[in-house]
Write a protein that holds these residues in place. Structure first.
Motif, PDB file in Angstrom:
ATOM      1  N   GLY A 192     -27.469 -29.545  30.484  1.00  0.00           N
ATOM      2  CA  GLY A 192     -27.784 -28.799  29.278  1.00  0.00           C
ATOM      3  C   GLY A 192     -27.241 -29.488  28.043  1.00  0.00           C
ATOM      4  N   SER A 193     -26.991 -28.740  26.998  1.00  0.00           N
ATOM      5  CA  SER A 193     -26.541 -29.304  25.726  1.00  0.00           C
ATOM      6  C   SER A 193     -25.198 -29.998  25.868  1.00  0.00           C
ATOM      7  CB  SER A 193     -26.436 -28.203  24.669  1.00  0.00           C
ATOM      8  OG  SER A 193     -25.502 -27.222  25.084  1.00  0.00           O
ATOM      9  N   CYS A 194     -25.036 -31.054  25.087  1.00  0.00           N
ATOM     10  CA  CYS A 194     -23.785 -31.817  25.083  1.00  0.00           C
ATOM     11  C   CYS A 194     -22.990 -31.451  23.832  1.00  0.00           C
ATOM     12  CB  CYS A 194     -24.083 -33.316  25.107  1.00  0.00           C
ATOM     13  SG  CYS A 194     -25.043 -33.836  26.542  1.00  0.00           S
ATOM     14  N   LEU A 195     -22.126 -30.471  23.949  1.00  0.00           N
ATOM     15  CA  LEU A 195     -21.324 -30.042  22.814  1.00  0.00           C
ATOM     16  C   LEU A 195     -20.184 -31.025  22.574  1.00  0.00           C
ATOM     17  CD1 LEU A 195     -21.191 -26.211  23.586  1.00  0.00           C
ATOM     18  CD2 LEU A 195     -22.754 -27.439  22.057  1.00  0.00           C
ATOM     19  N   PRO A 196     -19.723 -31.169  21.326  1.00  0.00           N
ATOM     20  CA  PRO A 196     -18.681 -32.155  20.991  1.00  0.00           C
ATOM     21  C   PRO A 196     -17.430 -32.098  21.858  1.00  0.00           C
ATOM     22  CG  PRO A 196     -19.655 -31.281  18.999  1.00  0.00           C
ATOM     23  CD  PRO A 196     -20.238 -30.493  20.115  1.00  0.00           C
ATOM     24  N   PRO A 197     -16.896 -30.906  22.198  1.00  0.00           N
ATOM     25  CA  PRO A 197     -15.650 -30.912  22.975  1.00  0.00           C
ATOM     26  C   PRO A 197     -15.836 -31.137  24.470  1.00  0.00           C
ATOM     27  CG  PRO A 197     -16.248 -28.665  22.406  1.00  0.00           C
ATOM     28  CD  PRO A 197     -17.255 -29.552  21.759  1.00  0.00           C
ATOM     29  N   GLN A 198     -17.077 -31.208  24.941  1.00  0.00           N
ATOM     30  CA  GLN A 198     -17.311 -31.367  26.371  1.00  0.00           C
ATOM     31  C   GLN A 198     -17.052 -32.811  26.805  1.00  0.00           C
ATOM     32  OE1 GLN A 198     -21.350 -29.909  26.762  1.00  0.00           O
ATOM     33  NE2 GLN A 198     -20.633 -27.881  27.388  1.00  0.00           N
ATOM     34  N   PRO A 199     -16.641 -33.020  28.078  1.00  0.00           N
ATOM     35  CA  PRO A 199     -16.352 -34.372  28.561  1.00  0.00           C
ATOM     36  C   PRO A 199     -17.599 -35.236  28.607  1.00  0.00           C
ATOM     37  CG  PRO A 199     -16.308 -32.812  30.370  1.00  0.00           C
ATOM     38  CD  PRO A 199     -16.401 -31.992  29.120  1.00  0.00           C
ATOM     39  N   PHE A 200     -17.432 -36.500  28.238  1.00  0.00           N
ATOM     40  CA  PHE A 200     -18.573 -37.413  28.247  1.00  0.00           C
ATOM     41  C   PHE A 200     -18.971 -37.775  29.673  1.00  0.00           C
ATOM     42  CE2 PHE A 200     -20.974 -41.298  27.798  1.00  0.00           C
ATOM     43  CZ  PHE A 200     -21.710 -41.089  26.644  1.00  0.00           C
ATOM     44  N   PHE A 201     -18.005 -37.764  30.599  1.00  0.00           N
ATOM     45  CA  PHE A 201     -18.289 -38.054  31.996  1.00  0.00           C
ATOM     46  C   PHE A 201     -18.059 -36.782  32.803  1.00  0.00           C
ATOM     47  CE2 PHE A 201     -16.963 -42.114  30.116  1.00  0.00           C
ATOM     48  CZ  PHE A 201     -18.082 -42.888  30.404  1.00  0.00           C
ATOM     49  N   PRO A 202     -19.053 -35.876  32.803  1.00  0.00           N
ATOM     50  CA  PRO A 202     -18.863 -34.560  33.409  1.00  0.00           C
ATOM     51  C   PRO A 202     -18.889 -34.616  34.936  1.00  0.00           C
ATOM     52  CG  PRO A 202     -21.112 -34.794  32.623  1.00  0.00           C
ATOM     53  CD  PRO A 202     -20.381 -36.024  32.188  1.00  0.00           C
ATOM     54  N   SER A 203     -18.106 -33.745  35.541  1.00  0.00           N
ATOM     55  CA  SER A 203     -18.091 -33.605  36.993  1.00  0.00           C
ATOM     56  C   SER A 203     -19.375 -32.911  37.447  1.00  0.00           C
ATOM     57  CB  SER A 203     -16.871 -32.789  37.415  1.00  0.00           C
ATOM     58  OG  SER A 203     -16.989 -31.461  36.950  1.00  0.00           O
ATOM     59  N   PRO A 204     -19.638 -32.856  38.755  1.00  0.00           N
ATOM     60  CA  PRO A 204     -20.874 -32.201  39.226  1.00  0.00           C
ATOM     61  C   PRO A 204     -21.062 -30.782  38.720  1.00  0.00           C
ATOM     62  CG  PRO A 204     -19.867 -33.435  41.008  1.00  0.00           C
ATOM     63  CD  PRO A 204     -18.914 -33.500  39.849  1.00  0.00           C
ATOM     64  N   ARG A 205     -19.947 -30.078  38.486  1.00  0.00           N
ATOM     65  CA  ARG A 205     -20.061 -28.702  37.987  1.00  0.00           C
ATOM     66  C   ARG A 205     -20.308 -28.657  36.483  1.00  0.00           C
ATOM     67  NH1 ARG A 205     -16.083 -28.823  41.786  1.00  0.00           N
ATOM     68  NH2 ARG A 205     -16.325 -27.437  43.585  1.00  0.00           N
TER      69      ARG A 205
END
Length: 327
Positions: free
Chosen positions: A215-228
Motif C-alpha cells: 500500500g502507500s509508502c508513508l514517510p515514517p515507514q521502513p524503506f525495507f519492510p518485513s513481510p507483514r
C-alpha cells in the motif's frame, strides 16, 4: 523523519546499583549505544549482588578473579569482552573510591584476538551483485527477493552499517537528489550519503514494488519492510539472505581461518573504493578524509581499520610504484 534511538535502562539490584546506573548513563551521554554491553552490565550486576558486601561494596581482586573465571568451554573472546567491561566499570568506580581494583588489560593472560575481516575480491563482488537479484521469494512475501536483494546491494555499494540500513525510512531516502539521510547512527552521528544512479534506479524499483504490495509508502515507514509491512526486516532475516546470496555466487563462507560476516560488506566497500582511486591515479591523501566522512567515522584512524591489503589492491599499488619508480 527518524527519531533518536531510545536505549533501554536496565534495573540494577546489587549494592552498586546506583553507581552502575550512573556508569551506563555516562556512556549514553558520550554517544555510546551500549546495547549489548547493557545486557552484560546487567549480568555483572547479578554477579556483584551475590559477591559484594552490602556494608562495603568494594570490587577487590578476588571479585575480579571470580567474574573473569572461565565458564565451561567459552571462548577467549567472551572472556576478553567481560574483562573490557570490568575494566571500564572499575575505572569509573575508582574515581570515587581509590580502593577499587582495576585489572590490567592482559589480566589472567586474557588476550582478545585481532579480527581480520574477509574482504570480497573484485570478481567475488561482481558475482555477489549478480546473485543478489536471484534471491528466492519468501512464502509470506512475494517481494522478499527485491527488498532484501536491494538491501544487500546497498550494503556493498554504499558501505552502510546493517543497522543504518534497516532503520532507513521513506523520508530518509531522497531518490530525486540521490541522497540517503543516515540519522543518529554510531556515536549519535548523522550524515548524508550520496548514491550512484544505478543504485537510485534499484531503490526506486524496490519502493515501487513495496508500495504495490503493502500500500502507500508513508514517510515514517521502513524503506525495507518485513513481510507483514509494519516494521523493517530483522537483522537475522538480512543475514540469512546474505548467506543465500553467497551460496548462489559460489563464495565460500569460510576462507582459511576467516568467516565472512554481513559487516564485511562494509569493509569490502572501503577496499573497493581505495582500489578504484588507485586505478584513477588520484591523491589518496586527499581522498581518504572523504572516505572517512562517507562511512561516518570520527576520524581517519577508524577508516584505516577497514583498509587492508588484498590481492587486487596489491597489484594496483605495484603498478603505481612501477610507473613512478620503474628503475
Amino acid at each position: 523523519m527518524s527519531t533518536p534511538p531510545t536505549s533501554s535502562c536496565p534495573t540494577f539490584i546489587s549494592p552498586l546499583a546506583t553507581k552502575l546506573a550512573q556508569f551506563l548513563a555516562q556512556k549514553h551521554a558520550m554517544g555510546y549505544r551500549y546495547r549489548v554491553e547493557g545486557y552484560a552490565l546487567r549480568e555483572l550486576d547479578c554477579f556483584l549482588n551475590t559477591h559484594l558486601s552490602p556494608e562495603d561494596p568494594l570490587i577487590t581482586l578476588e571479585i575480579v578473579h571470580g567474574y573473569l573465571a572461565r565458564r565451561g568451554t567459552e571462548s577467549e573472546s567472551n572472556r576478553a569482552h567481560r574483562l573490557t567491561l570490568m575494566r571500564e566499570v572499575c575505572r569509573f568506580l575508582r574515581l570515587e573510591d581509590a580502593r577499587t581494583v582495576v585489572p590490567d588489560g592482559r589480566f589472567l593472560r586474557i588476550v582478545r584476538r585481532k579480527f581480520v575481516p574477509r574482504v570480497l575480491s573484485r570478481d567475488e563482488g561482481k558475482r555477489f551483485l549478480q546473485a543478489s537479484i536471484k534471491l528466492p521469494r519468501g512464502k509470506t512475501s512475494p517481494v522478499r527477493d527485491v527488498v532484501l536483494g536491494t538491501a544487500l546491494r546497498l550494503l556493498y555499494l554504499a558501505g552502510l552499517r546493517a543497522g543504518e540500513l534497516l532503520r532507513l525510512t521513506y523520508a530518509d531516502v531522497d531518490l530525486d537528489a540521490a541522497l540517503l539521510h543516515i540519522r543518529h547512527s554510531k556515536f549519535d552521528k548523522s550524515r548524508v550519503v550520496p548514491i550512484a544512479p544505478d543504485l537510485v534506479q534499484q531503490l526506486l524499483h524496490c519502493r515501487t514494488l513495496a508500495s504495490l504490495h503493502f500500500g502507500s509508502c508513508l514517510p515514517p515507514q521502513p524503506f525495507f519492510p518485513s513481510p507483514r509491512g509494519g516494521g523493517p526486516y530483522s537483522i537475522n532475516a538480512l543475514r540469512e539472505a546474505f548467506h543465500q546470496t553467497l551460496k548462489t555466487a559460489g563464495i565460500e563462507r569460510t576462507s582459511g581461518n576467516r568467516h565472512i560476516r554481513l559487516h564485511d560488506l562494509r569493509h569490502s566497500f572501503a577496499v573497493l573504493r581505495l582500489l578504484l582511486w588507485c586505478e584513477q591515479n588520484v591523491d589518496l591523501g586527499a581522498k581518504l578524509p572523504l572516505l572517512a566522512t562517507y562511512l561516518g567515522h570520527v576520524g581517519l584512524a577508524s577508516s584505516q581499520r577497514y583498509l587492508q591489503l588484498t590481492q587486487d589492491l596489491m597489484g594496483e599499488i605495484t603498478r603505481r610504484h612501477q610507473a613512478r619508480f620503474g628503475y
